[in-house]
Scaffold this motif. Structure first.
Motif, PDB file in Angstrom:
ATOM      1  N   LYS A 233       0.826  -1.209   0.000  1.00 36.97           N
ATOM      2  CA  LYS A 233       0.000   0.000   0.000  1.00 36.97           C
ATOM      3  C   LYS A 233       0.861   1.261   0.000  1.00 36.97           C
ATOM      4  O   LYS A 233       0.682   2.147  -0.837  1.00 36.97           O
ATOM      5  CB  LYS A 233      -0.929   0.014   1.233  1.00 36.97           C
ATOM      6  N   SER A 234       1.817   1.314   0.943  1.00 39.80           N
ATOM      7  CA  SER A 234       2.638   2.529   1.040  1.00 39.80           C
ATOM      8  C   SER A 234       3.481   2.719  -0.208  1.00 39.80           C
ATOM      9  O   SER A 234       3.656   3.850  -0.684  1.00 39.80           O
ATOM     10  CB  SER A 234       3.554   2.455   2.262  1.00 39.80           C
ATOM     11  N   THR A 235       4.005   1.616  -0.726  1.00 42.12           N
ATOM     12  CA  THR A 235       4.831   1.719  -1.930  1.00 42.12           C
ATOM     13  C   THR A 235       4.014   2.309  -3.075  1.00 42.12           C
ATOM     14  O   THR A 235       4.493   3.181  -3.806  1.00 42.12           O
ATOM     15  CB  THR A 235       5.375   0.332  -2.307  1.00 42.12           C
TER      16      THR A 235
ATOM     17  N   SER B 277       1.742  11.020   5.356  1.00 39.50           N
ATOM     18  CA  SER B 277       2.467   9.749   5.306  1.00 39.50           C
ATOM     19  C   SER B 277       2.111   8.875   6.502  1.00 39.50           C
ATOM     20  O   SER B 277       1.485   9.313   7.455  1.00 39.50           O
ATOM     21  CB  SER B 277       3.970   9.995   5.244  1.00 39.50           C
ATOM     22  N   GLN B 278       2.530   7.631   6.406  1.00 39.46           N
ATOM     23  CA  GLN B 278       2.189   6.659   7.443  1.00 39.46           C
ATOM     24  C   GLN B 278       2.843   7.017   8.773  1.00 39.46           C
ATOM     25  O   GLN B 278       2.226   6.891   9.825  1.00 39.46           O
ATOM     26  CB  GLN B 278       2.640   5.271   6.976  1.00 39.46           C
ATOM     27  N   LYS B 279       4.113   7.484   8.692  1.00 38.86           N
ATOM     28  CA  LYS B 279       4.775   7.992   9.893  1.00 38.86           C
ATOM     29  C   LYS B 279       4.195   9.368  10.164  1.00 38.86           C
ATOM     30  O   LYS B 279       3.918  10.120   9.240  1.00 38.86           O
ATOM     31  CB  LYS B 279       6.269   8.184   9.610  1.00 38.86           C
TER      32      LYS B 279
ATOM     33  N   LEU C 295      -3.872   9.555   1.932  1.00 38.95           N
ATOM     34  CA  LEU C 295      -3.722   9.315   3.368  1.00 38.95           C
ATOM     35  C   LEU C 295      -3.241   7.884   3.577  1.00 38.95           C
ATOM     36  O   LEU C 295      -3.935   6.937   3.221  1.00 38.95           O
ATOM     37  CB  LEU C 295      -5.059   9.509   4.079  1.00 38.95           C
ATOM     38  N   ASP C 296      -2.049   7.747   4.145  1.00 42.05           N
ATOM     39  CA  ASP C 296      -1.486   6.411   4.333  1.00 42.05           C
ATOM     40  C   ASP C 296      -1.703   5.947   5.770  1.00 42.05           C
ATOM     41  O   ASP C 296      -1.058   6.431   6.692  1.00 42.05           O
ATOM     42  CB  ASP C 296       0.009   6.422   3.977  1.00 42.05           C
ATOM     43  N   GLU C 297      -2.630   5.041   5.940  1.00 41.80           N
ATOM     44  CA  GLU C 297      -2.997   4.495   7.251  1.00 41.80           C
ATOM     45  C   GLU C 297      -3.190   5.588   8.302  1.00 41.80           C
ATOM     46  O   GLU C 297      -2.566   5.558   9.359  1.00 41.80           O
ATOM     47  CB  GLU C 297      -1.936   3.495   7.729  1.00 41.80           C
ATOM     48  N   PRO C 298      -4.086   6.527   8.030  1.00 42.76           N
ATOM     49  CA  PRO C 298      -4.243   7.647   8.957  1.00 42.76           C
ATOM     50  C   PRO C 298      -4.843   7.226  10.291  1.00 42.76           C
ATOM     51  O   PRO C 298      -4.691   7.932  11.275  1.00 42.76           O
ATOM     52  CB  PRO C 298      -5.207   8.579   8.215  1.00 42.76           C
TER      53      PRO C 298
HETATM   54 MG   LIG Z   1       2.362   1.022   4.776  1.00 46.22          MG
END
Ligand SMILES: [Mg+2]
Ligand SMILES: Nc1ncnc2c1ncn2[C@@H]1O[C@H](COP(=O)(O)OP(=O)(O)O)[C@@H](O)[C@H]1O
Lengths: 377, 311
Positions: free
Chosen positions: B46-48, B86-88, B162-165
């Motif tokens: 997903k993030s990639t 981002s996820q972070k 939105l990455d895993e918000p």
């Molecule tokens: Mg991810």
């Protein structure tokens, strides 16, 4: 756009403000470094510390010691009464030279014979030993000449019109060959290098580590804006540290900047273009702060310092080192800071070094900036 | 930006890291103004995918058009048309709320006047009125995520990624966050959101289920349920889950069983009278059935079924 660059600079200073460690590094490090390195220099030779073992204890021998003490070079630390005491004192390392006046000193002089003195020198520091014997020999030959003239005058004769040849060494810029004086200005060069190389690389890699870097490079910011925004705060810090270093140098060691201050500031800027470029480069090849620190120190800073004549003049270095040193910006910067601070030079004497640093700096910075990408891979 | 009904069009997008294929030849499109859910377990890719779509990573092959621009040819144009969270957590913990908003607003090129206006909006979205001078690091997790989202849309982008918000946020705050996503969607912003919470898929207009870099299902929640689960589902509550699973697993009328809390969800090929059939089957094997009923399939049922039968 200037506003974007300014936004980053403002942000960096807001972060400095909340990071007392950073201020410690910037404000205290220069002073600590100066004092530490300055005093740790073992070749230090501000005064020549003597011990006197006067076996004769005559009018003539006391006269000699009085003369020795009168100058500014020699300090008589101890009067000895035996060879064992002499040995003890020499071994402690505090005494560089012991002068032994034999008990027939006055007798021989009065008999118009050559009187011998014994100089016992601590040779463990060859450099200091030879400087000390040099000064002592010179002193004694002058003293002996004066004594001869005095004898002629006493006997009512005019001294013969035959001159003797005396080489009178004049060590310029650092009359006592104090290594501290040689080393201390280069500490300003070190300070600038550390801040612009290591702190810059760390600051960029830190953002990679915590993830904010990703958030910045996903904006439409231009690479040059990001680079300038990250570098300029460290240029400002570097100058602050350098000024503190120069002030400490003056206050602690009594070494003022003799030459052109503005030339020093400008050539410092030319120099840090290289270190900023190298810092930027290190940040592009590192993923973690630890990695960046290791690369910056061991692959860049240390070789640069060792190959640039930090502690010793390069004239005595192996040919290979001399050749390599021509390609290291710090070499030129050391020449410039020593030239300006110790010799009182400026643009006229040092413009070519400054020009070389400018060219090298622009080249290194551009090369690193071109490598810099707004990408994660 | 070309007048296209799709905000994002992805074509044969692939990303390799060395020999490892992280995203494997995926194609899909996202309708403008919709909430698009990108689901998958950790490591699914997903993030990639998001990093390629936001211009942060170069695709190994394939391309995507985001907000009208190719991510390969025009990544910087893409960047000025999107927002990204981002996820972070990626605001500065050592800056105040106001300082963070100001910084990102300026980097996005907002003039001071619109910055002031957007600051008010952002602070309101994050529920931080009166707390503008607090250090961001000291805020609770849910508030931090709202602030990050508010910051990501400061410049009014047409699309936001939105990455895993909602990961690591408590359930109530998660619910609130999805309400916020819907508010943004109502204003016409296209939302591309990833999550590994399968139940959050219900909040999306369209979904892709990703597994090991490959798309294994896509569609709206309704169509996914209709397409992939044509069989009835029974929920059986029992005190003895293990024996129940054993008995049911051996029966030919059972297509799939999975555990949902203290109940067993069972997919069966039997369309009629299945409740009494299974209740008798279990009783005769001395498994006590507390409760048995037909249930509507949830997306979780669909996904679990799909993940187990992907071969
Ligand atoms: Mg991810
Ligand atoms: N920079 C990278 N180098 C090597 N492998 C990576 C890199 N980034 C991600 N991966 C791998 O690709 C896979 C997908 O990762 P990711 O996209 O982060 O998954 P998700 O976001 O769905 O959890 C994982 O197996 C991960 O280890």
């Amino acid at each position: 756009m200037i506003r974007t660059i300014l936004a980053i600079i403002v942000k960096e200073f807001q972060q400095f403000k909340r990071d007392p460690k950073m201020f410690g590094i910037i404000l205290i490090a220069p002073v600590v470094q100066l004092i530490f390195l300055g005093y740790a220099a073992t070749l230090d030779l501000k005064f020549i510390r003597l011990a006197i073992f006067d076996q004769d204890n005559s009018r003539q021998s006391r006269e000699l010691v009085k003369e020795l003490e009168a100058g500014e070079i020699f300090i008589v630390e101890k009067y000895l009464s035996s060879y064992s005491e002499l040995e003890e004192n020499m071994q402690s390392g505090r005494i560089l030279v012991s002068v032994v006046i034999p008990d027939d000193y006055e007798k021989k002089l009065l008999r118009r014979e050559t009187a011998n003195l014994q100089l016992i020198v601590n040779g463990s520091d060859g450099n200091a030993a030879s400087i000390a014997t040099g000064y002592l020999s010179k002193f004694l030959s002058m003293y002996s000449q004066k004594y001869t003239i005095h004898l002629f005058e006493e006997s009512g004769m005019r001294p013969p019109p035959i001159g003797t040849i005396i080489a009178e060494p004049r060590v310029w810029f650092n009359p006592l060959l104090v290594t501290r004086v040689y080393m201390v200005p280069s500490i300003v060069g070190l300070l600038l290098s550390i801040i612009t190389l290591i702190l810059t690389a760390l600051a960029i890699v830190k953002e990679k580590e915590i993830g904010t870097y990703e958030q910045i490079i996903v904006t439409p910011i231009k690479p040059y804006q990001l680079i300038l925004g990250k570098l300029i705060p460290f240029i400002i810090l570097a100058y602050a540290a350098a000024l503190i270093g120069l002030a400490a140098m003056w206050i602690v060691f009594g070494i003022p900047v003799k030459g052109s201050f503005s030339f020093l500031l400008i050539s410092s800027f030319f120099y840090i273009l290289s270190t900023l470029g190298l810092g930027l480069f290190v940040s592009t090849i590192s993923k973690t702060q630890q990695q960046a620190m290791m690369i910056a120190i061991f692959a860049v800073l240390l070789p640069m310092v060792y190959l640039s004549g930090f502690a010793f003049p390069l004239d005595n270095a192996p040919l290979f080192v001399q050749i390599v040193s021509y390609f290291i910006p710090l070499t030129y910067f050391f020449v410039v800071i020593r030239g300006v601070i110790l010799q009182g030079n400026g643009f006229i004497e040092l413009w070519d070094e400054a020009l070389i640093m400018l060219l090298m700096g622009v080249l290194i910075l551009l090369a690193s900036a071109i490598r810099f990408r707004k990408k994660l891979d | 930006m070309p007048d296209n009904i799709n905000a994002i069009e992805v074509l044969n997008l692939t990303k390799r890291f060395g020999n490892f294929v992280s995203v494997d030849d995926i194609s899909f499109s996202v309708v403008r103004g919709s909430i698009f859910g990108f689901l998958g377990a950790n490591g699914a890719g997903k993030s990639t995918t998001i990093k390629m779509l936001t211009g942060l990573l170069n695709p190994t092959s394939g391309d995507a058009v985001v907000a009208g621009y190719s991510i390969k040819k025009n990544p910087e144009k893409v960047k000025s048309s999107i927002g990204y969270m981002s996820q972070k957590f990626s605001l500065y913990n050592d800056l105040t709320v106001k300082e963070n908003i100001t910084f990102f607003g300026r980097v996005y090129g907002l003039d001071e006047k619109s910055l002031q206006r957007r600051m008010l909006d952002a602070v309101k979205i994050a529920h931080l009125e009166g707390n503008e001078d607090r250090l961001t690091g000291s805020l609770p997790g849910g508030i931090k995520q709202r602030l990050a989202l508010a910051t990501a849309v400061l410049h009014n982008p047409g699309i936001v990624f939105l990455d895993e918000p909602t990961s690591g946020v408590d359930p109530i705050a998660r619910r609130g966050f999805w309400d916020l996503i819907h508010e943004l969607s109502d204003k016409g912003i296209t939302i591309f959101v990833t999550t590994h919470y399968l139940e959050e898929a219900e909040y999306c207009h369209n979904i892709i289920l990703l597994d090991a870099g490959k798309i294994i299902a896509q569609g709206s929640p309704k169509s996914l349920k209709a397409d992939y689960l044509k069989f009835p589902i029974l929920s059986i509550e029992t005190d003895n889950l293990i024996s129940a699973m054993q008995v049911l697993g051996a029966d030919l009328n059972v297509k799939d069983i999975s555990v949902f809390g203290n109940a067993v969800h069972l997919i069966t090929s039997m369309k009629e009278n299945n409740e009494s059939y299974f209740s008798e089957l279990l009783q005769s094997n001395s498994v006590l059935v507390r409760h048995i009923k037909s249930v509507e399939p949830t997306l979780e049922d669909v996904f679990i079924y799909l993940l187990e039968h992907k071969n």
